[in-house]
Design a protein around this motif. Structure first.
Motif, short mmCIF file in Angstrom:
data_model
loop_
_atom_site.label_atom_id
_atom_site.label_comp_id
_atom_site.label_asym_id
_atom_site.label_seq_id
_atom_site.Cartn_x
_atom_site.Cartn_y
_atom_site.Cartn_z
N ALA A 280 9.48 20.72 44.75
CA ALA A 280 9.60 20.68 43.22
C ALA A 280 10.11 19.41 42.79
CB ALA A 280 10.62 21.89 42.87
N LEU A 281 11.22 19.08 43.68
CA LEU A 281 11.79 17.73 43.21
C LEU A 281 10.57 16.45 43.17
CD1 LEU A 281 15.10 17.63 45.18
CD2 LEU A 281 14.88 17.67 42.61
N ASP A 282 9.83 16.44 44.17
CA ASP A 282 8.69 15.56 44.29
C ASP A 282 7.77 15.71 42.96
OD1 ASP A 282 8.50 13.74 46.31
OD2 ASP A 282 7.30 15.06 47.54
N GLU A 283 7.71 16.74 42.65
CA GLU A 283 6.76 17.11 41.37
C GLU A 283 7.56 16.61 40.16
OE1 GLU A 283 5.19 21.07 40.16
OE2 GLU A 283 5.21 21.34 42.29
N LEU A 284 8.79 16.87 40.28
CA LEU A 284 9.85 16.49 39.08
C LEU A 284 9.58 14.80 39.05
CD1 LEU A 284 11.17 17.54 36.70
CD2 LEU A 284 13.19 17.86 38.01
N TRP A 285 9.86 14.41 40.28
CA TRP A 285 10.01 12.87 40.10
C TRP A 285 8.74 12.05 39.78
CZ3 TRP A 285 13.72 9.54 40.53
CH2 TRP A 285 13.04 8.25 40.71
N GLU A 286 7.57 12.92 39.88
CA GLU A 286 6.37 12.32 39.21
C GLU A 286 6.57 11.98 37.77
OE1 GLU A 286 3.12 11.46 40.62
OE2 GLU A 286 4.71 11.60 42.58
N ILE A 287 7.05 12.92 37.12
CA ILE A 287 7.33 12.73 35.92
C ILE A 287 8.57 11.70 35.54
CG2 ILE A 287 7.95 14.05 33.77
CD1 ILE A 287 7.22 16.71 35.30
N VAL A 288 9.77 11.96 36.22
CA VAL A 288 10.82 11.02 36.02
C VAL A 288 10.55 9.76 36.51
CG1 VAL A 288 13.36 10.63 36.40
CG2 VAL A 288 12.40 13.06 36.00
N GLY A 289 9.92 9.64 37.52
CA GLY A 289 9.69 8.30 38.30
C GLY A 289 8.65 7.33 37.52
N LEU A 290 8.15 7.78 36.48
CA LEU A 290 7.33 7.04 35.73
C LEU A 290 7.79 5.90 35.00
CD1 LEU A 290 4.24 7.64 34.99
CD2 LEU A 290 4.95 8.15 32.54
N ALA A 291 9.00 5.74 34.73
CA ALA A 291 9.90 5.06 34.05
C ALA A 291 9.94 3.91 35.09
CB ALA A 291 11.12 5.56 33.34
N ALA A 292 10.44 4.37 36.32
CA ALA A 292 10.67 3.30 37.43
C ALA A 292 9.51 2.46 37.49
CB ALA A 292 11.17 4.09 38.39
N ARG A 293 8.35 3.35 37.60
CA ARG A 293 7.23 2.54 37.85
C ARG A 293 6.81 1.57 36.86
NH1 ARG A 293 5.53 7.34 40.13
NH2 ARG A 293 4.05 7.95 38.34
N ALA A 294 7.11 1.78 35.59
CA ALA A 294 6.86 0.87 34.62
C ALA A 294 7.84 -0.22 34.77
CB ALA A 294 7.36 1.72 33.28
N LEU A 295 8.85 -0.08 35.02
CA LEU A 295 9.98 -1.17 35.19
C LEU A 295 9.26 -2.14 36.14
CD1 LEU A 295 12.53 -1.26 33.62
CD2 LEU A 295 13.84 -0.72 35.61
N LEU A 296 8.63 -1.53 37.39
CA LEU A 296 8.43 -2.18 38.54
C LEU A 296 7.16 -3.21 38.02
CD1 LEU A 296 8.81 -2.97 41.73
CD2 LEU A 296 6.81 -1.23 41.91
N ALA A 297 6.46 -2.49 37.30
CA ALA A 297 5.15 -3.39 36.75
C ALA A 297 5.80 -4.39 35.84
CB ALA A 297 4.22 -2.46 35.85
N VAL A 298 6.79 -4.12 34.98
CA VAL A 298 7.26 -5.42 34.23
C VAL A 298 7.94 -6.59 35.11
CG1 VAL A 298 9.34 -6.18 32.79
CG2 VAL A 298 7.87 -4.08 32.38
N SER A 299 8.40 -6.03 36.38
CA SER A 299 8.96 -6.95 37.32
C SER A 299 8.06 -7.70 37.82
CB SER A 299 9.95 -6.49 37.97
OG SER A 299 9.33 -5.60 38.95
N ILE A 300 6.90 -7.11 38.38
CA ILE A 300 5.70 -8.05 38.93
C ILE A 300 5.28 -9.10 37.88
CG2 ILE A 300 3.37 -7.68 39.38
CD1 ILE A 300 4.03 -5.11 40.75
N LEU A 301 5.20 -8.63 36.56
CA LEU A 301 4.87 -9.84 35.40
C LEU A 301 5.77 -10.70 35.64
CD1 LEU A 301 3.69 -7.91 32.45
CD2 LEU A 301 2.26 -9.06 33.99
N ALA A 302 7.34 -10.36 35.76
CA ALA A 302 8.25 -11.61 35.74
C ALA A 302 8.05 -12.40 36.90
CB ALA A 302 9.67 -10.95 35.60
N ALA A 303 7.30 -11.85 37.98
CA ALA A 303 7.16 -12.68 39.17
C ALA A 303 5.96 -13.55 38.82
CB ALA A 303 7.10 -11.85 40.41
#
Ligand SMILES: Nc1ncnc2c1ncn2[C@@H]1O[C@H](COP(=O)(O)OP(=O)(O)OP(=O)(O)O)[C@@H](O)[C@H]1O
Ligand SMILES: [Mg+2]
Lengths: 424, 253
Positions: A280-303
């Motif tokens: 269930a936590l895995d499922e929940l992380w799919e939702i919550v982790g979206l922000a974290a993935r967006a952040l990673l995308a931004v930092s890839i842009l920064a690189a």
């Protein structure tokens, strides 16, 4: 080759002013990239370890994500409770080693109140099998003697400035919509838990019987008009809870988890649901982790910006180096040598950038680790470069090299068309 | 054009070295055009003997630098033959040509000869860094460093300047360092493209004399280009590019 590298290094040293800025910008992007990736991984790990050692979470039949939200994260309200009889049946199941029932629904200035049993302090685990520790005070007794005792999570005590011995008044309802207060039955703080970085920090813990006691004279979410039972009187009533919101269950054998789950799910007298917290936590992380993935995308842009900067600097320096390259040509450097010179410079800058990025990351980690752990319960593993991080680093390095191919190619074309003397 | 076919004493230990060529440089019906433009140079015959010192002059834009780039194999003729030390440069691959050039040719330019951030000594030693042959020949007597020091001293450069960055030198000093660099490792031919143009009249003569003496003592041929025809008096042999060149359009004084 060694000569070329020496010349590349010496030439770079001669232009160190500009190049240090380039290295710095690469370093910062690397720090950002790896830092965010590290944070993402560690935040997920901390999230996944909000509870540990719990084999099943049992509640009324809703979505599993919803059940996790209110049982583990104490967010939102349960739409349905489960009856005490069903709860007893679950808790007395032969496969169950321990069970922590709890009732939600009240709050203290926005912090959720958790009615539970003293077993909570004995069996609840978070992180890597860490037990709850009291910063000071003691757990509530769970007996009539200390009926109105409360144990606060670290953040609650911190934010509300409460200490052991202080009196508190709970409010009916959760979150900001709490309307009426249980002012007639104040509680006394007997203990404060040490920070865990989990939702426990935001909870107020009281006994199940106390939850029952403060609602004796309530009906349908409001005090019964013209009828009230004073705090001391309440002890004379039957304080066995009528309902609980959820039960955290630890089994005697983990192997029995699916059987136990099936048994609970098919419980006949009431619609119950048992979920495996990990899933269930895995499922929940799919939702919550979206922000974290967006952040990673931004930092890839920064690189990418950092590497584009590298390319721009090396390209821009070509004109000022025209003379140098033409002279090298005239003393025997081939266009290939010139190409290597430029690419070596790019590689050198990228490598230095990555190394100083790692250094910066370590510094930032050392500085931020205690703070992150204390407030967010995120355990940063400083030196753990996992496979993902190494892949990121390698791709930064490869992109840095690729970014210097264009200047290299330009330089080598330039050195051919310039002949032995630079054309300015 | 007169040429002195002096006894060739060039050491041939290195395998790529041409076998005692009589001529340092020859051209036959050589044509070159920049890109698709009409030809810039068309030379029916040109010879520079080994050890010969030749003064080549011509007005600005007459193609002197182009001629030298061809002689050094940086540019390749579109037609005809160009032999450097008996080697047909056009037949070599670009990489072989680069190698051949650094092994056998030393350059001095009008200006911008030295890498500004390198020390004088390092600048002088550059050919030895890129050419094994030059390194070997420079270390015949002692070591490349000692040979560089000998040349720098012979060209009247104070030892306390050697560790200085090249950009801290005066233009005249820089030109002498460039000459020392061109001579290091005894290349068979020294190509000088207006090396004295940024010097005042006195220094021009001093520099020219030092360069000529060193070429003579190392046995290198010298192809010296300038638009300043007064310098011709200092050479036994001289030629005018507009007379060699069958293309008459280019060139303006
Ligand atoms: N890189 C180049 N691309 C195209 N044309 C060129 C190039 N270099 C020289 N030229 C042309 O070739 C002709 C000869 O130029 P070159 O530089 O050889 O003259 P020069 O005799 O050395 O002149 P100066 O005494 O001013 O140095 C000129 O008309 C010039 O426009
Ligand atoms: Mg010229």
């Amino acid at each position: 080759m060694r000569t070329l590298l020496r010349i590349a290094a010496a030439s770079a040293w001669n232009r160190r002013g500009t190049l240090i800025l380039t290295v710095l910008s690469i370093a910062l992007s690397v720090t950002l990239l790896l830092g965010i990736e590290r944070l993402r991984v560690d935040a997920k790990e901390s999230f996944m370890q909000s509870v540990s050692g719990v084999d099943l979470v049992v509640g009324a039949r809703t979505g599993s994500v919803q059940l996790m939200l209110y049982s583990v994260f104490r967010m939102g309200g349960a739409t349905h409770d489960i009856g005490w009889k069903s709860a007893q049946a679950v808790m007395n199941d032969p496969a169950v080693k321990w069970a922590i029932p709890f009732a939600l629904g009240d709050s203290l200035q926005g912090f959720p109140v958790l009615g539970t049993t003293p077993d909570y302090f004995r069996y609840f685990r978070y992180g890597e099998d860490k037990a709850l520790v009291l910063a000071y005070g003691r757990p509530f007794t769970g007996e009539l003697e200390g009926l109105y005792e409360a144990v606060l999570g670290a953040e609650v005590a911190d934010r509300l400035g409460l200490r052991a011995g202080d009196g508190i008044v709970l409010a009916h309802g959760s979150g900001e919509n709490a309307l009426s207060e249980h002012a007639d039955k104040p509680f006394r703080v007997v203990g404060v838990l040490a920070p865990t970085g989990t939702p426990v920090d935001r909870s107020v813990h009281v006994s199940l019987a106390a939850i029952e006691a403060i609602h004796l004279d309530w009906q349908g979410g409001a005090p019964t008009p013209g009828f009230s039972i004073p705090a001391l009187q309440a002890r004379k009533f039957d304080l066995t809870p009528k309902t609980v919101t959820a039960i955290l269950v630890g089994l005697k054998s983990r192997a029995a988890v699916f059987q136990a789950q099936r048994r609970i799910n098919s419980y006949r007298d009431e619609a119950l649901m048992a979920v495996l917290p990990g899933v269930a936590l895995d499922e929940l992380w799919e939702i919550v982790g979206l922000a974290a993935r967006a952040l990673l995308a931004v930092s890839i842009l920064a690189a990418a910006v950092g590497l584009a900067g590298l390319m721009a600097v090396v390209l821009a320096s070509l004109n000022e180096r025209r003379r140098e390259l033409a002279i090298l040509r005239s003393v025997g450097a081939s266009p290939r040598d010139i190409f290597i010179l430029l690419v070596a410079e790019g590689a050198l800058l990228t490598t230095l950038g990555i190394l100083s990025g790692l250094g910066l990351l370590a510094l930032a980690g050392v500085a931020a680790a205690p703070w992150l752990e204390h407030y967010y319960g995120i355990l940063i593993k400083l030196w753990a470069l996992d496979e993902n991080a190494i892949k990121l680093l390698l791709s930064v390095w490869a992109s840095g090299l690729a970014a210097s191919l264009l200047p290299g190619w330009r330089a080598c074309r330039m050195s051919l068309s310039d002949g032995l003397q630079p054309r300015l | 054009m007169v040429s002195i076919a002096a006894a060739n004493t060039v050491d041939n230990a290195y395998p790529a070295a041409p076998a005692s060529p009589q001529f340092a440089l020859t051209m036959r019906d050589m044509v070159f055009a920049w890109g698709k433009a009409s030809p810039c140079l068309d030379v029916s015959a040109f010879e520079l003997s080994a050890r010969e010192q030749l003064f080549l002059c011509g007005p600005s834009g007459s193609g002197k630098s182009t001629f030298l780039n061809l002689a050094a194999g940086v540019l390749v003729p579109d037609a005809g033959s160009l032999c450097l030390l008996g080697e047909e440069l056009g037949a070599l691959s670009a990489i072989r040509r680069d190698r051949f050039r650094v092994d056998h040719v030393g350059f001095v330019f009008q200006n911008f000869n030295l890498i500004p951030w390198m020390s004088v000594l390092e600048n002088t030693l550059l050919p030895c860094r890129f050419s094994r042959r030059r390194r070997q020949r420079a270390s015949r007597a002692t070591s490349p460093e000692a040979e560089a020091a000998r040349l720098l001293r012979a060209l009247d450069l104070d030892a306390n300047l050697w560790r200085q960055q090249a950009m801290k030198l005066s233009v005249g000093q820089q030109q002498r360092v460039a000459a020392a660099r061109a001579l290091l490792g005894c290349p068979e031919i020294i190509i000088a493209d207006e090396p004295t143009s940024s010097l005042d009249a006195d220094r021009q003569l001093i520099f020219l004399e030092l360069l000529q003496n060193e070429c003579a003592s190392s046995g290198a041929a010298l192809l010296f280009v300038s638009h300043d025809e007064r310098l011709a008096a200092r050479f036994h042999h001289s030629a005018r590019l507009p007379e060699l060149n069958r293309v008459k359009s280019g060139g303006s004084s």
